[in-house]
Scaffold this motif. Structure first.
Motif, PDB file in Angstrom:
ATOM      1  N   ALA A 123      38.439  26.315  44.167  1.00 48.61           N
ATOM      2  CA  ALA A 123      39.219  27.330  43.458  1.00 48.61           C
ATOM      3  C   ALA A 123      39.305  27.040  41.966  1.00 48.61           C
ATOM      4  O   ALA A 123      38.502  27.517  41.177  1.00 48.61           O
ATOM      5  N   THR A 124      40.273  26.218  41.563  1.00 46.70           N
ATOM      6  CA  THR A 124      40.537  25.977  40.151  1.00 46.70           C
ATOM      7  C   THR A 124      41.358  24.699  40.039  1.00 46.70           C
ATOM      8  O   THR A 124      42.032  24.317  40.997  1.00 46.70           O
ATOM      9  N   GLY A 173      44.561  30.521  35.066  1.00 49.86           N
ATOM     10  CA  GLY A 173      44.009  31.758  35.579  1.00 49.86           C
ATOM     11  C   GLY A 173      44.425  32.041  37.017  1.00 49.86           C
ATOM     12  O   GLY A 173      44.981  31.198  37.710  1.00 49.86           O
ATOM     13  N   VAL A 174      44.165  33.271  37.452  1.00 47.75           N
ATOM     14  CA  VAL A 174      44.430  33.678  38.832  1.00 47.75           C
ATOM     15  C   VAL A 174      43.114  34.064  39.489  1.00 47.75           C
ATOM     16  O   VAL A 174      42.220  34.619  38.843  1.00 47.75           O
ATOM     17  N   ILE A 175      42.993  33.756  40.773  1.00 43.28           N
ATOM     18  CA  ILE A 175      41.759  34.024  41.506  1.00 43.28           C
ATOM     19  C   ILE A 175      42.100  34.805  42.771  1.00 43.28           C
ATOM     20  O   ILE A 175      42.973  34.389  43.546  1.00 43.28           O
ATOM     21  N   LYS A 201      36.328  36.707  41.409  1.00 40.61           N
ATOM     22  CA  LYS A 201      36.190  36.196  40.049  1.00 40.61           C
ATOM     23  C   LYS A 201      37.552  35.882  39.445  1.00 40.61           C
ATOM     24  O   LYS A 201      38.493  36.661  39.552  1.00 40.61           O
ATOM     25  N   GLU A 202      37.637  34.742  38.787  1.00 45.07           N
ATOM     26  CA  GLU A 202      38.885  34.328  38.157  1.00 45.07           C
ATOM     27  C   GLU A 202      39.230  35.246  36.989  1.00 45.07           C
ATOM     28  O   GLU A 202      38.359  35.686  36.235  1.00 45.07           O
ATOM     29  N   ILE A 203      40.522  35.559  36.861  1.00 45.45           N
ATOM     30  CA  ILE A 203      41.043  36.347  35.754  1.00 45.45           C
ATOM     31  C   ILE A 203      41.883  35.429  34.875  1.00 45.45           C
ATOM     32  O   ILE A 203      42.775  34.729  35.367  1.00 45.45           O
ATOM     33  N   ASP A 204      41.609  35.439  33.601  1.00 43.68           N
ATOM     34  CA  ASP A 204      42.274  34.510  32.692  1.00 43.68           C
ATOM     35  C   ASP A 204      43.660  35.011  32.303  1.00 43.68           C
ATOM     36  O   ASP A 204      43.816  36.155  31.853  1.00 43.68           O
ATOM     37  N   MET A 231      45.515  42.650  36.637  1.00 49.54           N
ATOM     38  CA  MET A 231      46.280  41.663  35.877  1.00 49.54           C
ATOM     39  C   MET A 231      46.300  41.960  34.374  1.00 49.54           C
ATOM     40  O   MET A 231      46.606  41.088  33.562  1.00 49.54           O
ATOM     41  N   GLU A 232      46.003  43.202  33.984  1.00 50.76           N
ATOM     42  CA  GLU A 232      46.147  43.585  32.591  1.00 50.76           C
ATOM     43  C   GLU A 232      47.629  43.600  32.213  1.00 50.76           C
ATOM     44  O   GLU A 232      48.470  44.071  32.975  1.00 50.76           O
TER      45      GLU A 232
END
Length: 433
Positions: free
Chosen positions: A137-138, A167-169, A180-183, A217-218
């Motif tokens: 994952a991260t 980030g979130v995955i 895809k991970e979102i920063d 996640m905007e």
């Protein structure tokens, strides 16, 4: 890493951050510096060292630098879109045993456990009690968070551990595959407003709540909580009019007005507490708050926002999980007061009767342990919890308190059992309504 070496590293980072305007160019969580993470010092010592010289205005400046100036959030009042309770006398009636939404059809039953040390998400088959997959994952994943619409499991991450990233995955619960991970700057925890319009990314290290689109996640806007050190766990009023967040490192609570999307009030608790997880009672007015230092549960009246009771449970009370019938509250007692943890500690699970506010059972772990975060099985017969400092996952039989263990190594944390009964998820590890 030794305490002295870790302390020096933390001090060096602090000096750089202060010299660069609170680290605006490289925002990084300093809530839990290295010596705290590795057990070298207690939370209060580490917290005071990390935030020495910083004021509320520093956190406001950091938010403005990263996200822009705080401004009114252009969203409808949450209470107007919150689904009415299935039972006005039991907020958990819609998440009773077996009451699965059609939205989770085709999603296999699994236990997803993030591991702080390995950066992986371990996947367990609850029928066989075996690890069947391990997802890369991260760094420093914290919680597995079911989305409001029950279609995604989000991996939140902490930036306070060495190499951590905020980030979130997404995980597809049908396939068990990572997206895809979102920063985002910091995603220690994630909640969802009861109307489903927003994800609330809890930027613990940044002392703020970021309202974001629940799918992309905007950023929609944010609420600064500069006087809430270690903002962390939350729960919501039945109508969605407000939420209460715990402030782990300065012994207080933050009440968020979800009608106007503002910080409504801050409540300092009586001395000697360290608030952790929070869950509302079935009747919808009283909130129960796990207290790591007080070894019990603080009881708060949500409407008047005042402390009304305290229930002693066990050493290091941390996680709270209502039973499927809404009559009992399971309390995971971590077995230590140290954020660095202790192997084979005095970990246990206490069972509180909601109606009487009395402890009716205490379940221990043979040889000791560190039960932390998790959730119940769909039928309510098993309470799954991470053994944060012992590298295992626990499954407590909710009839007799007996426990099975699943070795995973490392530091498992905010696991969830999925799917869960319920119409929608409020986030965390599956706070369902």
């Amino acid at each position: 890493m030794s305490f002295r070496k870790g302390f020096a590293a933390a001090a060096a980072v602090i000096a750089i951050a202060v010299g660069a305007g609170f680290g605006l160019r490289a925002a990084q969580s300093l809530t839990i510096p290295f010596p705290c993470a590795e057990g070298g010092a207690c939370a209060y010592v580490c917290h005071s060292v990390v935030e020495e010289g910083r004021t509320a205005s520093d956190f406001i400046a950091l938010a403005a630098y990263q996200l822009g100036p705080e401004k009114p959030i252009d969203l409808p009042p949450v209470n107007l879109g919150t689904p009415p309770p299935v039972d006005p006398h039991n907020v958990y009636a819609g998440a009773a045993a077996g009451m699965f939404s059609p939205a989770v059809d085709g999603q296999p039953t699994r236990v997803y456990s993030p591991n702080l040390a390995t950066g992986r998400v371990d996947v367990i088959d609850p029928e066989t009690f075996k690890v069947i997959d391990s997802l890369q994952a991260t760094p420093s994943p914290e919680h597995i968070v079911p989305s409001w619409d029950l279609q995604t499991l989000w991996v939140s991450a902490d930036v306070s551990m060495s190499g951590g990233h905020g980030g979130v995955i997404p995980i597809d619960p049908r396939t068990g595959k990572l997206g895809k991970e979102i920063d985002v700057p910091d995603s220690y925890n994630i909640y969802f407003t009861p109307d489903g319009k927003s994800a609330i990314v809890v930027a613990e290290a940044m002392r703020r709540l970021e309202f974001r689109d629940p799918h992309t996640m905007e950023l929609q806007g944010y609420i600064a909580t500069p006087n809430c050190a270690g903002i962390n766990h939350a729960d919501f009023s039945p109508d969605g009019a407000y939420a209460i967040f715990t402030c782990e490192f300065n012994n207080s609570l933050a009440k968020i007005d979800l009608v106007h999307h503002t910080l409504a009030d801050t409540l300092p608790l009586t001395p000697g507490h360290m608030p952790q997880d929070i869950r509302i009672a079935p009747e919808g007015k009283i909130f129960f708050i796990a207290d790591l230092l007080g070894d019990g549960v603080i009881v708060i009246d949500g409407d008047s926002f005042g402390q009304v009771d305290f229930i002693k449970t066990g050493v290091g009370a941390h996680g709270l999980y209502p039973s499927r019938d809404g009559t009992k509250l399971f309390v995971s007692n971590r077995g230590t007061h140290s954020l660095g943890g202790q192997r084979n500690g005095m970990g246990s699970v206490s069972v509180i009767d909601f109606a009487t506010r009395k402890v009716v059972a205490n379940w221990t772990i043979p040889g000791g342990g560190s039960p932390d975060m998790g959730n119940l099985s769909g039928d309510g017969k098993w309470l799954w919890l991470s053994g944060r400092y012992d590298g295992v996952i626990y499954a407590f039989n909710t009839d007799d308190g007996s426990v099975k263990t699943v070795p995973v190594g490392g530091q498992p944390h905010g696991l969830t059992v999925w799917p869960q009964p319920g119409r929608y998820s409020l986030g965390h590890t599956g706070n369902m309504r």
